[in-house]
Write an enzyme that holds these catalytic residues in place. Structure first.
Site, mmCIF file in Angstrom:
data_model
loop_
_atom_site.group_PDB
_atom_site.id
_atom_site.type_symbol
_atom_site.label_atom_id
_atom_site.label_comp_id
_atom_site.label_asym_id
_atom_site.label_seq_id
_atom_site.Cartn_x
_atom_site.Cartn_y
_atom_site.Cartn_z
ATOM 1 N N GLY A 1 0.837 -1.195 0.000
ATOM 2 C CA GLY A 1 0.000 0.000 0.000
ATOM 3 C C GLY A 1 0.861 1.230 0.000
ATOM 4 O O GLY A 1 2.077 1.172 -0.239
ATOM 5 N N GLY A 2 0.245 2.375 0.278
ATOM 6 C CA GLY A 2 0.991 3.616 0.294
ATOM 7 C C GLY A 2 2.070 3.638 1.359
ATOM 8 O O GLY A 2 3.095 4.294 1.227
ATOM 9 N N PHE A 3 1.847 2.897 2.415
ATOM 10 C CA PHE A 3 2.823 2.811 3.508
ATOM 11 C C PHE A 3 4.041 2.002 3.082
ATOM 12 O O PHE A 3 5.178 2.343 3.381
ATOM 13 C CB PHE A 3 2.142 2.154 4.711
ATOM 14 C CG PHE A 3 3.017 1.983 5.923
ATOM 15 C CD1 PHE A 3 3.056 2.963 6.898
ATOM 16 C CD2 PHE A 3 3.789 0.853 6.094
ATOM 17 C CE1 PHE A 3 3.853 2.809 8.026
ATOM 18 C CE2 PHE A 3 4.584 0.687 7.209
ATOM 19 C CZ PHE A 3 4.610 1.668 8.182
ATOM 20 N N VAL B 1 3.491 -5.404 2.792
ATOM 21 C CA VAL B 1 2.915 -6.109 3.934
ATOM 22 C C VAL B 1 3.318 -7.575 3.828
ATOM 23 O O VAL B 1 3.183 -8.194 2.772
ATOM 24 C CB VAL B 1 1.377 -5.990 3.964
ATOM 25 C CG1 VAL B 1 0.807 -6.695 5.191
ATOM 26 C CG2 VAL B 1 0.954 -4.525 3.951
ATOM 27 N N ASP C 1 -10.507 7.177 5.636
ATOM 28 C CA ASP C 1 -10.178 6.299 4.506
ATOM 29 C C ASP C 1 -10.922 4.970 4.622
ATOM 30 O O ASP C 1 -10.363 3.909 4.375
ATOM 31 C CB ASP C 1 -8.669 6.047 4.439
ATOM 32 C CG ASP C 1 -8.222 5.605 3.049
ATOM 33 O OD1 ASP C 1 -8.981 5.808 2.088
ATOM 34 O OD2 ASP C 1 -7.117 5.060 2.938
ATOM 35 N N LYS D 1 3.561 -4.545 8.467
ATOM 36 C CA LYS D 1 3.657 -3.447 7.497
ATOM 37 C C LYS D 1 5.016 -2.779 7.665
ATOM 38 O O LYS D 1 5.354 -2.309 8.749
ATOM 39 C CB LYS D 1 2.534 -2.428 7.735
ATOM 40 C CG LYS D 1 1.149 -2.935 7.378
ATOM 41 C CD LYS D 1 0.060 -1.975 7.811
ATOM 42 C CE LYS D 1 0.109 -0.664 7.071
ATOM 43 N NZ LYS D 1 -1.055 0.195 7.391
#
Length: 785
Positions: free
Chosen positions: A477-479, A482, A593, A496
């Site tokens: 994801g944007g982070f 995972v 979100d 994450k």
């Protein structure tokens, strides 16, 4: 006509692959079937005809008649003999297969039923269950619902599954799935004992085991009529449960045996036990030691184990209970179904060769089963309600050793825990001080008092994630990426890891760490700890076995696994989670979100709200906040937030309403396409609602829906997505509306964003292009507090 390949046989096939047919379902006396002809069941579910395996790539075969004697040309035909037998004859009129009736049938009729059963009976009893012969009594490699797998003990007749020789050769192969009734009845696949109840937790099927004086067999029933199931013994030795919907041509594997390394027969050798959650998986039973220690050091367990101290048939011997295991193979055994467990123990002690005993009844009610010699193929189940208790015979000195070892172990653990607690307290204070200095040196805004979570060291995380290998990667994801892994305790976790090139990830990490550390609710995903060592920023979560909501509802096959009852439960859960965030927690939190991919599902398909990287804490007097950076996921943002940067609890209400419409419809709002208009899913639902046709938005996967309840959810969804924030209900009202079907609901006003972006004014698109996330992945904005 071109000569076909080697095998031309009879088959039964699911018609959903090919569409509807008008062929008859019966073959009567005087009629015959040749290559190209077929029978079709009344409900269009199954088909009987000739096939050549090489030309059958998209067909799913359930039953083959002439497995041992294939036709070698296309001139064979199916007909009746003068005795009423159903026969398959070749070009020279020789019989290659027969139903082999025990008595003459004067006026026979063969009929293909909607169960997939081919039956033969007298014409006068066409609508009765008086079968003179049925295909279900002669299965090949597949078990269908209603088919029996087991024995008619009175006449010594067995029904079992035998695999194909290869994927293109239906002759009998090397693998057989059968009920072994020598001693304790048990199912076996090529030596592997199988517990039929291990599929019992599956929501689609219901296994039934019948154990009587004359009959012992297993059969499956379908718990939901919209599914077709088949249990297949395939040519490679796997037992696989397939499921498909009645409207689909795609089969999904829902269960396979063997499903782990411990399913391999005798994996740990004689007197060994296999525990799939351990590393290594093999160990000796208590009181036993490796027969060849040097082989065990190399993880070669085939040599098995031997007793540390031999038994010598004295009164000083006893038994050690081993719970939740698959009992050993019945190599040398004795069975008495009328003994109690206490009598069974006494009987074993009388015989110097007896090595173990157990209840012969899997329910633990009565019955005695004794083993003599080595104990082979013992497996420990992960679940507490699986398997049986096995009582292993040991000398008194071994029992004392085991009990004393357990007692000492408990004492050592207690001492160690006290010492570790003291060390952990000191280390935690030290680590907080060191990490706080590191964080401050990097410009981070996390403060020591903000984080109230366990801190994992990097080595532990790297080891749990197998070095962050590609095999452990489950998403991104944007982070950042995972990963899935296992802690040293055996607990499954999802990790994450902040990408080094992530522009927004550090801010998201800080926001999520601070927020979730302060929030506790069963509907929120559990954050187990974090790691802030060196340049790494890592969050450790509880692992959710069933991924996320979007994985199911937007997939044409997997959507079948989420019936309406489960979707409604998920909706209620999400609503209660938001109610906690907005009103009941010690902080008022706006998620910002909320979307299908951020709703994770645990093993029982219960929801967990995740991804708090964009969340914002509101002060007690704050009702609405404006930001200059509008970042979120297109299709879920409310109009006021998307165009003016203003957000509040009503922004989450809009996202919840959008999510509710997606749950009902099985369609994504963004990218929704309809042939007659350019509206989004939201606009489409509004048009249908306005025309009193709201039920047309309902997902075609939903067969068991409660229509008034679904209509009410559509109504609530439209109330949540109204254009103006003040018109939207509060979360407390939404929870009440969902839980009280008698409460009246106000009529919704027009929602915002009812048109797709392609139909919006081009200047507006240009002006607000930065507001939309192109790929449905969250981006992050700093909390700004």
């Amino acid at each position: 006509m071109e000569t076909p390949t080697l095998f031309i046989c009879l088959y039964i096939i699911c018609l959903s692959v090919f569409g509807l047919s008008t062929a008859a379902d019966t073959l009567s006396s005087g009629q015959s079937m040749k290559d190209g002809d077929k029978l079709v069941s009344t409900g269009q579910s199954f088909e009987l005809g000739f096939f050549s395996p090489g030309n059958s790539k998209n067909r799913n075969f359930f039953w083959v008649a002439n497995r041992d004697k294939p036709l070698t040309d296309s001139h064979g035909f199916l007909t009746f003999s003068h005795d009423g037998d159903l026969v398959l004859v070749n070009q020279s009129k020789s019989v290659v297969w027969s139903s082999n009736l025990s008595r003459v049938v004067k006026n026979p009729v063969a009929q293909l039923l909607d169960t997939g059963n081919l039956v033969l009976r007298e014409n006068s009893s066409l609508n009765s269950d008086d079968y003179r012969w049925q295909g279900f009594d002669h299965p090949s490699d597949t078990l269908l619902p209603g088919m029996k797998l087991g024995w008619d003990v009175k006449i010594g007749f067995e029904r079992c599954l035998t695999s194909w020789k290869s994927k293109d050769d239906p002759s009998p192969g090397d693998y057989t799935f059968r009920l072994n009734i020598n001693g304790l009845p048990r199912f076996e696949l090529f030596g592997i004992q199988y517990n039929g109840s291990s599929m019992a937790s599956n929501p689609v099927i219901k296994p039934l085991f019948f154990y009587g004086e004359n009959q012992m067999y297993l059969l499956y029933e379908v718990s939901k009529s919209e599914f077709i199931i088949r249990l297949l013994t395939n040519h490679t030795g796997w037992l696989q449960l397939y499921v498909a919907s009645t409207r689909s041509n795609a089969w999904n594997i829902m269960y396979s045996i063997p499903n782990d390394k411990c399913d391999a027969y005798g994996a740990c050798g004689a007197n060994g036990i296999c525990r799939i959650n351990r590393d290594p998986i093999c160990d000796c039973l208590k009181g036993f030691v490796p027969k060849s220690p040097e082989q065990w050091d190399l993880l070669n367990w085939t040599g098995g184990c031997t007793r540390r101290i031999p038994i010598n048939c004295t009164k000083e011997e006893g038994f050690l209970k081993l719970a939740n295991v698959k009992i050993p193979d019945l190599l040398e055994f004795w069975l008495n179904n009328n003994m109690s467990l206490e009598e069974c123990e006494a009987e074993c002690l009388k015989n110097c060769s007896c090595t173990a005993y157990a209840n012969s009844d899997v329910r633990g009610v009565s019955g005695c089963l004794l083993w003599f010699g080595s104990l082979l193929d013992v497996k420990e189940y992960k679940e507490d309600n699986y398997g049986q208790a096995l009582y292993i015979r040991l000398p008194k000195s071994e029992l004392d050793f085991v009990h004393n070892s357990a007692k000492k172990k408990r004492m050592v653990i207690a001492i160690l825990m006290s010492a570790i607690a003291a060390l952990f307290l000191s280390a935690t204070v030290y680590c907080h001080q060191i990490q706080n200095r590191i964080i401050k040196s990097k410009g981070s805004k996390i403060k020591e008092e903000d984080v109230d979570l366990p801190l994992f060291d990097l080595a532990t995380i790297v080891n749990a994630m197998n070095g962050f290998s590609e095999d452990s990667l489950i998403g991104a994801g944007g982070f950042g990426p995972v990963y899935k892994g296992n802690l040293f305790t055996g607990q499954e976790v999802a990790v994450k890891r902040l990408s080094r090139d992530s522009r927004q990830g550090l801010e998201e990490f800080e926001n999520e760490t601070i927020l979730i550390a302060k929030l506790q609710h069963r509907i929120l995903v559990g954050l187990l700890g974090c790691c802030m060592e060196r340049d790494e920023r890592i969050l450790v979560y509880e692992y959710m076995q069933n991924k996320s909501l979007d994985y199911f509802i937007f997939d044409s096959e997997k959507c079948l696994l989420l019936d309406w009852e489960k979707r409604f439960d998920i909706t209620i859960g999400i609503a209660r989670g938001l109610l906690y965030l907005h009103h009941d927690s010690r902080l008022q939190v706006i998620h910002r979100d909320l979307k299908a991919s951020n709703i994770l599902l645990d093993g029982s398909l219960s929801p967990r709200i995740s991804d708090f990287g964009l969340a914002r804490i509101f002060a007690g007097d704050e009702k609405e906040v404006k930001t200059r950076r509008i970042i979120g996921t297109s299709g879920y943002m409310s109009p006021k937030y998307a165009f003016d940067g203003k957000f509040s609890v009503k922004s989450d209400i809009f996202s919840f309403g959008m999510l509710l419409l997606e749950i009902v419809s099985g369609k994504r709002n963004r990218g929704f396409c309809h042939p007659s208009h350019q509206h989004s899913l939201l606009g489409h639902a509004w048009l249908l609602w306005s025309a009193n046709r709201a039920t047309e938005v309902i997902d075609g996967c939903l067969y068991d829906l409660v229509e008034p309840q679904v209509q009410r959810c559509i109504h609530i969804g439209l109330l949540c997505v109204q254009k103006f924030a003040n018109d939207r209900p509060a979360m407390s009202s939404i929870v009440a509306m969902l839980g009280n079907e008698s409460a009246s609901l106000p009529r919704p006003k027009q929602p915002g964003f009812i048109m797709e972006r392609s139909s919006m004014d081009s200047s507006a698109i240009s002006k607000h292009e930065e507001l939309h996330s192109i790929n449905a992945v969250s981006m992050t904005t700093l909390d700004g507090r």
